[in-house]
Design an enzyme around this catalytic site. Structure first.
Site, short mmCIF file in Angstrom:
data_model
loop_
_atom_site.label_atom_id
_atom_site.label_comp_id
_atom_site.label_asym_id
_atom_site.label_seq_id
_atom_site.Cartn_x
_atom_site.Cartn_y
_atom_site.Cartn_z
N ASP A 1 0.82 -1.22 0.00
CA ASP A 1 0.00 0.00 0.00
C ASP A 1 0.86 1.27 0.00
OD1 ASP A 1 -2.13 -1.82 0.48
OD2 ASP A 1 -1.82 -1.65 2.64
N GLU B 1 -11.22 0.12 -3.29
CA GLU B 1 -10.37 0.70 -2.24
C GLU B 1 -9.23 1.47 -2.90
OE1 GLU B 1 -9.07 -2.71 0.01
OE2 GLU B 1 -7.83 -3.48 -1.61
O1 FUB Z 1 -3.15 -3.55 3.57
C1 FUB Z 1 -4.44 -3.80 4.01
C2 FUB Z 1 -5.42 -3.46 2.96
O2 FUB Z 1 -5.17 -4.23 1.80
C3 FUB Z 1 -5.38 -2.04 2.48
O3 FUB Z 1 -5.95 -1.11 3.33
C4 FUB Z 1 -6.07 -2.20 1.19
O4 FUB Z 1 -5.96 -1.11 0.32
C5 FUB Z 1 -5.44 -3.47 0.64
O5 FUB Z 1 -4.24 -3.23 -0.01
#
Ligand code: FUB
Length: 382
Positions: free
Chosen positions: A71, A278
């Site tokens: 991320d 996301e």
């Molecule tokens: O790293 C945990 C979660 O996985 C993140 O918040 C999301 O964007 C995904 O990459």
């Protein structure tokens, strides 16, 4: 750190292709059972896959081989690139259908003087034990600078197991960061990213579906159960809020950053290839606002463009095809006259979804403002 063509081919052969092939297989067959192969069959498949995709993929740089990182939020501060990633590790929490295996507990900040140059790990920047209101799971962070202060924004579940967004402050871009004793009032869900506009205003984008809990909220109220709009109704959208001058609170209630299709209609829940999942990120290029994000169930990084930071944003296309591992999460930054895409994949851990590593590669805006599509494992057409 730079992968030469030869090293890259070896890397493909040795570490990655079995997983690339199996992930292609999983993506391509949607529910068929994976067959078992002997090692000779696998190695033949690898050779023919190398021939098929071309031996040399994009020039990909890996952030570090010493920690699992994911991320990545990249920024340029004081002439250097700083990367604020999640710090993946093996906590032993099994996959629970809710992202429980992403059980991260701290953040490290990395910096480099040039892309492909030496990377400094600045060590522990913030630990969950220092956040008084936190329960578990430190997910994707971001950072920004205002005046002489640096702010680290991080999603973490509170003691009631509800994701909130916290802020921590430092005089140094690499921390250590001092957390506030409350999350940002009115914040929820995950994946905060803070965009500084050219007029000096700051906006936070946030939200993530599924383990990120966005679907458990309605109009800023926690409803505690998963609720999705009907298949043909506008999908859950990322949220956007202007930051207050103090940078530790919102100046307004978060609103939807609406993503439209080519007919000016909001992208719908059923539109898995294009709907928001996301990892919202905004960058500005030639006066346009580019909102990029990971898509629902399909895990492309795509982008939509708009004329102001609130949108609406009109869907344009794919920036990055799915990567090895389940998640796809990125950032985009300009550095020394070029644009760079930071992302992660699970090749270093042999495909474990919760053990990822950050990578970067050049991103190209075409003369018409569109972005050239990247597949991290296939050499681009010259
Ligand atoms: O790293 C945990 C979660 O996985 C993140 O918040 C999301 O964007 C995904 O990459």
């Amino acid at each position: 750190m730079k992968n030469t063509a030869k090293a890259r081919k070896n890397y493909l052969n040795r570490d990655f292709l079995p997983y690339f092939l199996s992930s292609l297989f999983v993506l391509g067959t949607m529910g068929c059972k994976q067959q078992k192969h002997s090692s000779t069959e696998v190695s033949n498949e690898i050779d023919s896959a190398v021939d098929a995709i071309g031996a040399v993929p994009n020039t990909i740089y890996t952030l570090t081989s010493k920690l699992y990182t994911a991320d990545p939020s990249a920024h340029v501060f004081n002439g250097k690139v700083y990367v604020y990633p999640s710090h993946d590790f093996e906590s032993g929490v099994p996959e629970d259908g809710n992202g429980g295996q992403f059980n991260m507990q701290d953040y490290h900040v990395f910096s480099m003087d040039s892309i492909g140059g030496e990377v400094t790990d600045h060590g522990l920047a913030l630990h969950i034990d220092d956040v008084s209101w936190a329960g578990r799971q430190m997910w994707a962070p971001d950072a920004t600078k205002k005046d002489d202060d640096y702010y680290l924004y991080f999603p973490v579940k509170d003691k009631e197991d509800v994701f909130r967004i916290g802020v921590a402050k430092s005089k140094n871009p690499s921390g250590p960061f001092e957390p506030m004793d409350q999350p940002i009032e009115g914040s929820y869900s995950v994946d905060p990213s803070v965009f500084e506009d050219t007029d000096g205003k700051y906006y936070m984008y946030f939200g993530g579906i599924w383990g990120g809990q966005l679907q458990k909220w309605n109009n800023g109220r926690y409803i505690g159960e998963d609720t999705y709009p009907a298949a043909n109704a506008p999908a859950h959208m990322p949220k956007v809020a202007l930051m207050a001058d103090d940078m530790v609170s919102f100046a307004e209630e978060p609103k939807d950053a609406i993503i439209l299709d080519e007919n000016g209609e909001p992208i719908t829940t059923a539109d898995n290839d294009r709907r928001f999942f996301e990892a919202a990120w905004v960058h500005k290029y030639n006066g346009k606002y580019y909102l990029s994000y990971s898509t629902g169930d399909t895990h492309n990084i795509v982008y939509a463009t708009g004329d102001n930071p609130y949108g609406p944003f009109t869907y344009q296309g794919i920036i990055l095809d799915p990567v090895l591992g389940w998640t796809n999460h990125h950032s985009i930054v300009e550095y020394q006259g070029k644009w760079w895409l930071f992302f992660h994949d699970s090749s270093m851990s042999g495909g474990k979804t919760h053990l990822r590593s950050v990578k970067m590669t050049e991103l190209t805006h075409n003369p018409d403002g569109t972005i050239k599509r990247i597949n991290a494992y296939v050499e681009p057409n010259q």
